[in-house]
Design a protein around this motif. Sequence first.
Motif, PDB file in Angstrom:
ATOM      1  N   VAL A  46      -0.225  27.536 -22.161  1.00 25.19           N
ATOM      2  CA  VAL A  46      -1.636  27.947 -22.196  1.00 25.19           C
ATOM      3  C   VAL A  46      -1.908  28.916 -21.046  1.00 25.19           C
ATOM      4  CG1 VAL A  46      -4.027  27.168 -22.106  1.00 25.19           C
ATOM      5  CG2 VAL A  46      -2.299  25.748 -23.241  1.00 25.19           C
ATOM      6  N   VAL A  47      -2.578  30.047 -21.366  1.00 25.13           N
ATOM      7  CA  VAL A  47      -2.980  31.017 -20.341  1.00 25.13           C
ATOM      8  C   VAL A  47      -4.434  31.390 -20.591  1.00 25.13           C
ATOM      9  CG1 VAL A  47      -0.650  31.953 -20.085  1.00 25.13           C
ATOM     10  CG2 VAL A  47      -2.240  33.014 -21.702  1.00 25.13           C
ATOM     11  N   LEU A  48      -5.098  31.911 -19.550  1.00 27.96           N
ATOM     12  CA  LEU A  48      -6.444  32.436 -19.725  1.00 27.96           C
ATOM     13  C   LEU A  48      -6.379  33.730 -20.527  1.00 27.96           C
ATOM     14  CD1 LEU A  48      -8.038  31.887 -16.194  1.00 27.96           C
ATOM     15  CD2 LEU A  48      -8.304  30.477 -18.239  1.00 27.96           C
ATOM     16  N   ASP A  49      -7.209  33.824 -21.531  1.00 33.09           N
ATOM     17  CA  ASP A  49      -7.146  34.983 -22.413  1.00 33.09           C
ATOM     18  C   ASP A  49      -7.502  36.278 -21.704  1.00 33.09           C
ATOM     19  OD1 ASP A  49      -9.176  36.466 -24.845  1.00 33.09           O
ATOM     20  OD2 ASP A  49      -7.002  36.368 -24.982  1.00 33.09           O
ATOM     21  N   ASP A  50      -8.411  36.217 -20.722  1.00 30.08           N
ATOM     22  CA  ASP A  50      -8.899  37.471 -20.140  1.00 30.08           C
ATOM     23  C   ASP A  50      -7.941  38.062 -19.112  1.00 30.08           C
ATOM     24  OD1 ASP A  50     -11.293  36.102 -17.740  1.00 30.08           O
ATOM     25  OD2 ASP A  50      -9.305  35.442 -18.368  1.00 30.08           O
TER      26      ASP A  50
END
Length: 312
Positions: A46-50
């Motif tokens: 999981v990563v931050l989309d922005d």
Amino acid sequence: MSEIKPCKVCNCSRQKYYGVVVVSLNQLKVRGREALGFSADTPVSVVLDDDGTIVEDDAYFLCQPPNSKFMILQDKETWKSLKRYDGGTAWLTKSFDVGSDAVDSTHAGVEPWRGLAEQLRQDLASIILMSEDDLQTLVDVPRVALASALAFPEQKTQDLQDTLQRVLDRREEERQSKELLQLYLNVVEKERSQDLTQAETVQDEADSMDVDSAVGFSSRTLLVLKEKTSPETRLSNEELQTVLKRGVETMMGELRWDRDRTTVLLRACEEELSKRLQQVHAMQSLSVHSQKSNSTSATQPCKEKTAAKRRK
């Protein structure tokens, strides 16, 4: 009981975003696999989309604001920026990668300040191209959240926000200076117009006083007398007689001329009046002579008839 957190998830292509409600990072992975159609045993990250920040523990996950966007990556998949940058200015063209939600990050649920923070993270020089609203947005963001988005220490983030505030203050001062300058120019122009109007009014009043100062004297007569060439020829016989009756002293005061100039004018009026009177006398003499001639012509035949009768 853990806090329920609404989130949005997408795959690496960002073709679609799905809303899920979870209480932990592990539950986010499970719900994310289901929403995106991944196999239940597929390992994911999981990563931050922005900005692509990797989310590895629940503590960091729970620090994210509600409706944050997360990208679920399968094995060998990597995060790619939503926008392409070129020297800090290509973001103006809004060249995006694929994805229906990439047109406007606000519609995708991303807070507006995150896109601005990403611009700064890529190139701090983009500050000069930001609007005042954008700068104010970044100033108002909580320091901790902005530091996380920029990957800056909190002190550096505070310095950055102070700098942004100074830029805003300078722009406001420049705007106020321009407004004051324009106001000053408007006042100067208004005063100039008033001075011109007042000067014209004073001149008109002075001319009126000059004309009306002669009580019982025709205003037209004075105006004609002040003509530059042969004013006496423009006056009637009655007006010429009035001027001559007043004399040099009175006309000097009414015309505000010196004695020599006034004397010359009265002499010219006298000569003009004399010339007109001579013409009148000449016309009267001609009229009398003409009447006598007509009378003589009419009586001559009668005398001839009387003489003829006496001879018979």
